[in-house]
Design an enzyme around this catalytic site. Sequence first.
Site, PDB file in Angstrom:
ATOM      1  CB  CYS A 272     -32.237  -2.255 -10.507  1.00 16.01           C
ATOM      2  SG  CYS A 272     -32.673  -1.387 -12.016  1.00 16.01           S
TER       3      CYS A 272
ATOM      4  CG  HIS B  97     -31.644  -6.497 -12.838  1.00 19.66           C
ATOM      5  ND1 HIS B  97     -32.616  -6.618 -11.868  1.00 19.66           N
ATOM      6  CD2 HIS B  97     -31.900  -5.348 -13.497  1.00 19.66           C
ATOM      7  CE1 HIS B  97     -33.438  -5.575 -11.954  1.00 19.66           C
ATOM      8  NE2 HIS B  97     -33.022  -4.793 -12.937  1.00 19.66           N
TER       9      HIS B  97
ATOM     10  CD  GLU C 155     -31.410  -9.604 -10.201  1.00 18.56           C
ATOM     11  OE1 GLU C 155     -30.286  -9.079 -10.087  1.00 18.56           O
ATOM     12  OE2 GLU C 155     -32.453  -8.935 -10.375  1.00 18.56           O
TER      13      GLU C 155
END
Length: 537
Positions: A384, A510, A512
């Site tokens: 990001c 993202h 993650e």
Amino acid sequence: MNNTKYVFVTGGVTSSLGKGIIAASLAKLLQERGYSVTIQKLDPYINIDPGTLNPYEHGECYVTDDGAETDLDLGHYERFLNIPTSQANNVTTGRIYQSVINKERKGEFLGKTVQVIPHITDEIKRRIKLLGNTGKYDIVITEIGGTVGDIESLPYIESVRQLQWELGEDNAIVIHLTLVPYLAAAGELKTKPTQHSVKMLMQSGVGPNILVCRSEHEISDDIKRKLALFCNVKKEDVIQSLDAETIYDVPNLMFDEGLDSVVLKKLELSSEKQPALKEWNCFVQKYKNPKQTIEVGLIGKYVELHDSYKSITEAFIHAGSTHETKVNVRWIHSEELESGNIEKQLKGLDGVLVAPGFGERGIEGKIDAVKYARENNIPFLGICLGMQMAVIEYARNVLGLKEANSTEMNENTTHPVINLMEEQKEITNMGGTMRLGAWDCTLETESKTYEAYQNTNISERHRHRYEFNSDYKSQIEEAGMKATGINPKTGLVEVVEIPTHPWFVGVQYHPEYKSTVLNPHPLFLSFIEAAIAYSKN
Ligand code: GLN
């Protein structure tokens, strides 16, 4: 007739006892026994969601597929259960009041006085039952944020009392998580704080059905008996939860203590099928017995609070375990990099991750870190804001556009290589207005990202207002940085790579958030693999 069962998890004595991990571990065990389970978090604060909160307050803001900005505990739920959560899985007091007030303005209360009881509690109960009413779950676990005794959690406890009364104790139970501290001077475990917190709960009309007691020392039978007597539970309903080496041990520890079987017994559900935890244990085994160690730098401006990057560090653990590698994180404050000590701070790293973030603080340090990773061929992952910094760094130092910047940092920059998305320009409210949730992305087959995903069509979660400025795309591509992932509908650049670098990837999304124990994220797997290769150079 829907017969979903409800489990409430409350916390006593102190915060940070790990209600989220206990809830997730119990859910994991129940899931392994064949039940469909989901977990919900009720947060007593007034913010509508944590999206507007500084990460220093409660750690990372987690994002779901449907674009909810949520508490980080939802990340644990997804990582443990391997199923997605949604907007309905996290509700705050702000949201409860907002719904009730909106109804009041519409005249839906027909002239009645709107009160905490029954109107706020009705809305809390409606939100709790929303998940059960989908018919998708055998069991809904609801974690009540905060600590029993907090003024702001009273309406939640009252709602639990009412629900238990309505549904019966075989359909709705309360697990109270408490602390049994060890007093070194007395050489003893102390039960009094637990007694007090249970008393507080009882004053609200709720008696816990199960006590889970966090402790640094083994809780003897005598102490369990004492806790049972004073807290009005059976001795076998007092479950000890000793400090664990890793959160990923907790499901096994809770199984050994019998938490899941006690829960099933109380809910009158079969406990015949045992939880196998086969893949889970395989992960834990590998995680605990790494064959090698690497060190990755995590560069961010909130590094004092590691919880600000919870999903990233967990994704390292998942990917590391697959590669039987311990991933040590070197926490690097982006502001501290600004004084020009890059070499000293980043030397010896096997990978560099520049983290998400907002605002100007520390960004020059992030840009310098990208430069260092790029020039020294160190595997780099920018997430990001990290991806945006990679684009700025490339524009400044390779294209020679010295003024290149994001309009987030400098509205009047002559080279806005990152600028505000068109649809964001009219937005004035800050809450819930970013580009959020899952969006599709199409990957170039000739790319590191494609190699990682083995798929051209991916969907990943987002949380941003700014984007790669397409006016600069051809210039940047000609200079060697490629846009390898594009949103098929809008053309927005989602991924940038430098093909001449061993592993340099920046993603606007993202990754993650989607890494789980059973499904480590492909991009993290690939990044860690590159870092391992680099460490062997
Ligand atoms: N601040 C940047 C944006 O809004 C990046 C956001 C992030 O890193 N999540 O676009």
